[in-house]
Design a protein around this motif. Structure first.
Motif, PDB file in Angstrom:
ATOM      1  N   SER A  87     -29.375  38.453 -55.713  1.00 13.00           N
ATOM      2  CA  SER A  87     -29.313  39.088 -54.390  1.00 13.00           C
ATOM      3  C   SER A  87     -30.116  38.292 -53.370  1.00 13.00           C
ATOM      4  N   LEU A  88     -31.319  37.852 -53.787  1.00 16.96           N
ATOM      5  CA  LEU A  88     -32.166  37.076 -52.871  1.00 16.96           C
ATOM      6  C   LEU A  88     -31.448  35.818 -52.395  1.00 16.96           C
ATOM      7  N   LEU A  89     -30.783  35.138 -53.314  1.00 17.22           N
ATOM      8  CA  LEU A  89     -30.104  33.894 -52.947  1.00 17.22           C
ATOM      9  C   LEU A  89     -28.912  34.155 -52.034  1.00 17.22           C
ATOM     10  N   ARG A  90     -28.232  35.286 -52.265  1.00 18.37           N
ATOM     11  CA  ARG A  90     -27.118  35.657 -51.368  1.00 18.37           C
ATOM     12  C   ARG A  90     -27.640  35.950 -49.966  1.00 18.37           C
ATOM     13  N   VAL A  91     -28.749  36.693 -49.901  1.00 14.09           N
ATOM     14  CA  VAL A  91     -29.331  37.008 -48.588  1.00 14.09           C
ATOM     15  C   VAL A  91     -29.822  35.722 -47.920  1.00 14.09           C
ATOM     16  N   ARG A  92     -30.434  34.846 -48.697  1.00  9.12           N
ATOM     17  CA  ARG A  92     -30.926  33.591 -48.113  1.00  9.12           C
ATOM     18  C   ARG A  92     -29.782  32.816 -47.461  1.00  9.12           C
ATOM     19  N   SER A  93     -28.650  32.684 -48.162  1.00  5.77           N
ATOM     20  CA  SER A  93     -27.519  31.931 -47.604  1.00  5.77           C
ATOM     21  C   SER A  93     -27.023  32.558 -46.305  1.00  5.77           C
ATOM     22  N   ALA A  94     -26.873  33.903 -46.327  1.00  6.73           N
ATOM     23  CA  ALA A  94     -26.385  34.585 -45.125  1.00  6.73           C
ATOM     24  C   ALA A  94     -27.403  34.468 -43.993  1.00  6.73           C
ATOM     25  N   TYR A  95     -28.679  34.559 -44.346  1.00  8.70           N
ATOM     26  CA  TYR A  95     -29.751  34.446 -43.341  1.00  8.70           C
ATOM     27  C   TYR A  95     -29.713  33.072 -42.657  1.00  8.70           C
ATOM     28  N   ILE A  96     -29.588  32.024 -43.437  1.00  4.11           N
ATOM     29  CA  ILE A  96     -29.573  30.668 -42.868  1.00  4.11           C
ATOM     30  C   ILE A  96     -28.393  30.511 -41.908  1.00  4.11           C
ATOM     31  N   ARG A  97     -27.234  31.067 -42.314  1.00  4.61           N
ATOM     32  CA  ARG A  97     -26.059  31.018 -41.427  1.00  4.61           C
ATOM     33  C   ARG A  97     -26.352  31.717 -40.100  1.00  4.61           C
ATOM     34  N   HIS A  98     -26.899  32.921 -40.184  1.00  4.39           N
ATOM     35  CA  HIS A  98     -27.177  33.689 -38.960  1.00  4.39           C
ATOM     36  C   HIS A  98     -28.301  33.053 -38.142  1.00  4.39           C
ATOM     37  N   LEU A  99     -29.282  32.469 -38.826  1.00  2.00           N
ATOM     38  CA  LEU A  99     -30.395  31.837 -38.098  1.00  2.00           C
ATOM     39  C   LEU A  99     -29.881  30.663 -37.255  1.00  2.00           C
ATOM     40  N   SER A 100     -28.963  29.882 -37.815  1.00  2.00           N
ATOM     41  CA  SER A 100     -28.383  28.756 -37.053  1.00  2.00           C
ATOM     42  C   SER A 100     -27.733  29.262 -35.777  1.00  2.00           C
ATOM     43  N   VAL A 101     -26.995  30.370 -35.901  1.00  2.00           N
ATOM     44  CA  VAL A 101     -26.307  30.934 -34.733  1.00  2.00           C
ATOM     45  C   VAL A 101     -27.328  31.464 -33.730  1.00  2.00           C
ATOM     46  N   GLU A 102     -28.325  32.192 -34.242  1.00  2.00           N
ATOM     47  CA  GLU A 102     -29.364  32.766 -33.360  1.00  2.00           C
ATOM     48  C   GLU A 102     -30.091  31.682 -32.569  1.00  2.00           C
ATOM     49  N   LEU A 103     -30.483  30.624 -33.267  1.00  2.00           N
ATOM     50  CA  LEU A 103     -31.277  29.572 -32.615  1.00  2.00           C
ATOM     51  C   LEU A 103     -30.464  28.811 -31.572  1.00  2.00           C
ATOM     52  N   ALA A 104     -29.139  28.797 -31.762  1.00  2.00           N
ATOM     53  CA  ALA A 104     -28.275  28.060 -30.818  1.00  2.00           C
ATOM     54  C   ALA A 104     -27.751  28.955 -29.694  1.00  2.00           C
ATOM     55  N   SER A 105     -28.043  30.249 -29.768  1.00  2.00           N
ATOM     56  CA  SER A 105     -27.480  31.158 -28.759  1.00  2.00           C
ATOM     57  C   SER A 105     -28.214  30.980 -27.434  1.00  2.00           C
ATOM     58  N   PRO A 106     -27.494  31.152 -26.315  1.00  2.00           N
ATOM     59  CA  PRO A 106     -28.092  30.907 -25.000  1.00  2.00           C
ATOM     60  C   PRO A 106     -29.310  31.800 -24.719  1.00  2.00           C
ATOM     61  N   GLY A 107     -29.345  32.985 -25.310  1.00  2.00           N
ATOM     62  CA  GLY A 107     -30.455  33.900 -25.041  1.00  2.00           C
ATOM     63  C   GLY A 107     -31.681  33.654 -25.901  1.00  2.00           C
ATOM     64  N   CYS A 108     -31.605  32.710 -26.815  1.00  2.00           N
ATOM     65  CA  CYS A 108     -32.723  32.488 -27.739  1.00  2.00           C
ATOM     66  C   CYS A 108     -33.909  31.852 -27.010  1.00  2.00           C
ATOM     67  N   THR A 109     -35.082  32.403 -27.228  1.00  2.00           N
ATOM     68  CA  THR A 109     -36.257  31.918 -26.497  1.00  2.00           C
ATOM     69  C   THR A 109     -37.189  31.106 -27.392  1.00  2.00           C
ATOM     70  N   VAL A 110     -36.630  30.471 -28.430  1.00  2.00           N
ATOM     71  CA  VAL A 110     -37.476  29.677 -29.328  1.00  2.00           C
ATOM     72  C   VAL A 110     -38.169  28.554 -28.546  1.00  2.00           C
ATOM     73  N   HIS A 111     -39.467  28.387 -28.799  1.00  2.00           N
ATOM     74  CA  HIS A 111     -40.196  27.322 -28.100  1.00  2.00           C
ATOM     75  C   HIS A 111     -41.461  26.927 -28.871  1.00  2.00           C
ATOM     76  N   ARG A 112     -41.940  25.731 -28.520  1.00  2.00           N
ATOM     77  CA  ARG A 112     -43.200  25.264 -29.115  1.00  2.00           C
ATOM     78  C   ARG A 112     -44.366  26.029 -28.504  1.00  2.00           C
ATOM     79  N   LEU A 113     -45.401  26.251 -29.301  1.00  2.00           N
ATOM     80  CA  LEU A 113     -46.628  26.826 -28.754  1.00  2.00           C
ATOM     81  C   LEU A 113     -47.479  25.702 -28.147  1.00  2.00           C
TER      82      LEU A 113
END
Ligand SMILES: [Mg+2]
Length: 247
Positions: A87-113
């Motif tokens: 289950s953990l490995l399945r969640v990890r794969s899905a998480y990585i997919r969604h994280l890529s989308v989140e980080l590339a989305s126009p509303g994402c505020t990821v930034h360096r400190l």
């Protein structure tokens, strides 16, 4: 007195040339080097919703300073789901997919400190310094987040959620990896763990390393001092002050 063979072959033996001891710096990622604006939590929630149809599975789960493995196990268990390795490995794969989308989305505020890039550049310029990661992120997640902030190239290796549930064990794995990577054995007194939570301080102290607490996360300077940090800073913005501690 006749010189012995070693004195002829190794003149440095007589000249007593001192080779500087290597120093190892192990950095946490989230809220120490970068801020993702909740992209990680949204990606985890989306992963569980995708796989199991359960919304907000991670509401109420503690994230700060914990490994993604431990966080995912808690989320699955709270949702009444099986927290097996599969289950953990399945969640990890899905998480990585969604994280890529989140980080590339126009509303994402990821930034360096503040100061994180400058301190990594300074450390990278010193041949006797080595930088690694000690992070609760899954490996691919850590590098996706760092790449979104232009910091991925500073790191060649690290210890991640794949290495285990307990953050303390990540530091041990990191020191082993660094020794293999560099050919040097690292005295813990020449190792610094840099992080924003008492968990980061604890995992360094468990192995006798130095620890730098950075109050850019949910914990203030007093909490990091109480956790036993060797030194505490409000942030990494003043490169001179940071190097005055680490160097
Ligand atoms: Mg952190």
């Amino acid at each position: 007195m006749k010189p012995d063979l070693l004195d002829i072959l190794l003149p440095a033996r007589r000249a007593s040339i001192r080779i500087p001891a290597m120093k190892l710096f192990l950095f946490d990622v989230d809220l120490t080097l970068i801020r993702t604006g909740g992209a990680g939590i949204r990606a985890l929630d989306a992963a569980i919703a995708d796989l199991f149809g359960i919304e907000h599975a991670f509401r109420g789960v503690e994230f700060a300073g914990r490994t993604d493995r431990a966080i995912t196990e808690d989320g699955l268990t709270r949702a009444g789901l099986d927290a097996s390795e599969e289950s953990l490995l399945r969640v990890r794969s899905a998480y990585i997919r969604h994280l890529s989308v989140e980080l590339a989305s126009p509303g994402c505020t990821v930034h360096r400190l503040p100061g994180s890039k400058e301190i990594l550049e300074t450390l990278a310029g010193e041949p006797e310094f080595l930088c690694g990661l000690v992070t609760g992120n899954w490996k691919e997640g850590a590098f996706l987040k760092l790449a979104a902030c232009g910091l991925d190239a500073f790191f060649r290796y690290g210890a991640f959620a794949e290495n285990g549930r307990d953050r303390r064990m990540l530091v041990r794995d990191d020191m082993d990896l660094a020794a293999r990577w560099s050919g040097s054995i690292f005295d813990p007194r020449n190792v610094w763990v840099v992080g924003d939570t008492p968990h980061d301080i604890d995992c360094g102290r468990a192995w006798g390393t130095n620890t730098l607490g950075v109050a850019t996360g949910p914990y203030g300077s007093d909490a990091l001092k109480e956790a036993g940090a060797t030194a505490v800073l409000g942030d990494l913005a003043d490169t001179g002050a940071v190097m005055g501690i680490l160097g």
